[in-house]
Scaffold this active site. Structure first.
Site, PDB file in Angstrom:
ATOM      1  N   HIS A  94     -10.460  18.190 -29.017  1.00  0.00           N
ATOM      2  CA  HIS A  94     -11.014  17.270 -28.205  1.00  0.00           C
ATOM      3  C   HIS A  94     -10.121  18.059 -26.912  1.00  0.00           C
ATOM      4  O   HIS A  94      -9.306  18.591 -27.392  1.00  0.00           O
ATOM      5  CB  HIS A  94     -10.530  16.386 -28.193  1.00  0.00           C
ATOM      6  CG  HIS A  94     -11.000  14.999 -27.366  1.00  0.00           C
ATOM      7  ND1 HIS A  94     -10.427  15.094 -25.841  1.00  0.00           N
ATOM      8  CD2 HIS A  94     -11.797  14.206 -27.427  1.00  0.00           C
ATOM      9  CE1 HIS A  94     -10.751  13.674 -25.483  1.00  0.00           C
ATOM     10  NE2 HIS A  94     -11.663  12.969 -25.698  1.00  0.00           N
ATOM     11  N   GLU A 143     -18.752  17.161 -25.042  1.00  0.00           N
ATOM     12  CA  GLU A 143     -18.130  15.666 -24.035  1.00  0.00           C
ATOM     13  C   GLU A 143     -17.833  16.733 -22.462  1.00  0.00           C
ATOM     14  O   GLU A 143     -16.797  17.581 -22.826  1.00  0.00           O
ATOM     15  CB  GLU A 143     -16.695  15.393 -24.283  1.00  0.00           C
ATOM     16  CG  GLU A 143     -17.364  14.852 -26.167  1.00  0.00           C
ATOM     17  CD  GLU A 143     -15.863  13.793 -26.141  1.00  0.00           C
ATOM     18  OE1 GLU A 143     -16.135  12.409 -25.377  1.00  0.00           O
ATOM     19  OE2 GLU A 143     -14.743  14.122 -26.417  1.00  0.00           O
TER      20      GLU A 143
HETATM   21  P1  PGA Z   1     -14.994   8.089 -22.077  1.00  0.00           P
HETATM   22  O1  PGA Z   1     -13.799   9.494 -23.074  1.00  0.00           O
HETATM   23  O2  PGA Z   1     -15.402   7.380 -22.784  1.00  0.00           O
HETATM   24  O3  PGA Z   1     -13.252   7.164 -21.973  1.00  0.00           O
HETATM   25  O4  PGA Z   1     -14.771   8.845 -21.548  1.00  0.00           O
HETATM   26  C1  PGA Z   1     -14.551   9.782 -24.328  1.00  0.00           C
HETATM   27  C2  PGA Z   1     -13.777  11.218 -24.824  1.00  0.00           C
HETATM   28  O5  PGA Z   1     -12.987  11.599 -23.899  1.00  0.00           O
HETATM   29  O6  PGA Z   1     -14.128  10.895 -26.438  1.00  0.00           O
END
Ligand code: PGA
Length: 241
Positions: free
Chosen positions: A91, A163
């Site tokens: 992540h 992401e």
């Molecule tokens: P968020 O986070 O939905 O709060 O933007 C997503 C993530 O970091 O997996």
């Protein structure tokens, strides 16, 4: 057709008690719409694993070794023994705050597969990289290095979570990218790793969830902040009483 995955990443938004309570609340409702999983914080994982639920469990990270002198880590084997199905790896918050390298991330992918869990490998470019037109290059490298040494057969068991770092919300104030941008990146990722599942993550909320789930190449979403509140979860999962 396979159901799409709704994976909630609770980060450190909720205390142990709050995590147990939310997991309990959600487990009491039915949803036929998506496959659902939640990643509570490490300390809440064990109590949540004792709650019978339609939702699967995920873990936010784990180490590469199963036993030994590794202070402060949690092991893939322990997570698997709790029935954890998915492990989030690499992540952007771990790359940035825990200084995780692509080499370590690839080792984690391998260890998680060996433990029988599904690795959810997170990739994403920063705002600066996006502005410099380097998105594709960054994503390709993160995928290539993150899956280094993994056989084709095992790559097919991995999930890639795209992401964009700049779209991830802090305290729920983020702005997601557009559906078209996500679709373009999915098309690109598919050309690199055609057998992997693909999730979108970054400020997914009740208003925009459908637009991402509707993308044909998108196998689901990774949701942070909006997955930590019962009301928004109820809307997103269309939970039935
Ligand atoms: P968020 O986070 O939905 O709060 O933007 C997503 C993530 O970091 O997996």
């Amino acid at each position: 057709m396979k159901k799409k995955l709704f994976l909630g990443n609770w980060k450190c938004y909720l205390s142990i008690e709050e995590s147990i309570s939310l997991f309990q609340q959600v487990s009491e409702f039915q949803t036929a719409r998506y496959d659902v999983a939640f990643a509570p914080n490490h300390l809440a994982l064990h109590p949540c694993s004792r709650i019978p639920s339609f939702a699967a469990l995920a873990v936010q990270d784990c180490y590469v070794e199963n036993q030994g002198a590794y202070t402060g880590f949690i092991t893939p084997q322990d997570c698997a023994s709790l029935g954890v199905r998915y492990c989030i790896i690499g992540h952007s918050e771990r790359r940035r705050l825990a200084l995780e390298t692509d080499t370590l991330i690839a080792q984690k992918v391998s260890a998680v597969l060996k433990a029988g869990m599904t690795p959810v490998l997170c990739v994403g470019e920063t705002k600066e990289q996006f502005s410099a037109g380097k998105s594709s290059e960054v994503i390709a490298l993160q995928i290539q290095k993150g899956l280094y040494g993994i056989s084709d057969e095992l790559v097919a068991r991995c999930v890639i979570a795209y992401e964009p770092v700049y779209a991830i919300s802090k305290n729920g104030n983020g702005v997601s990218i557009t559906r078209d941008s996500a679709n373009a990146m999915f098309t690109y990722i598919q050309s690199l790793v055609p057998t992997c599942g693909m999730l979108y993550g970054g400020s997914v909320n009740p208003e925009n969830l459908e637009s991402f789930m509707e993308i044909e190449l998108c196998d689901g979403v990774l949701v942070g902040s909006a997955s930590t509140k019962f009301e928004s979860l109820r809307t997103m999962l269309s939970l039935a009483f």
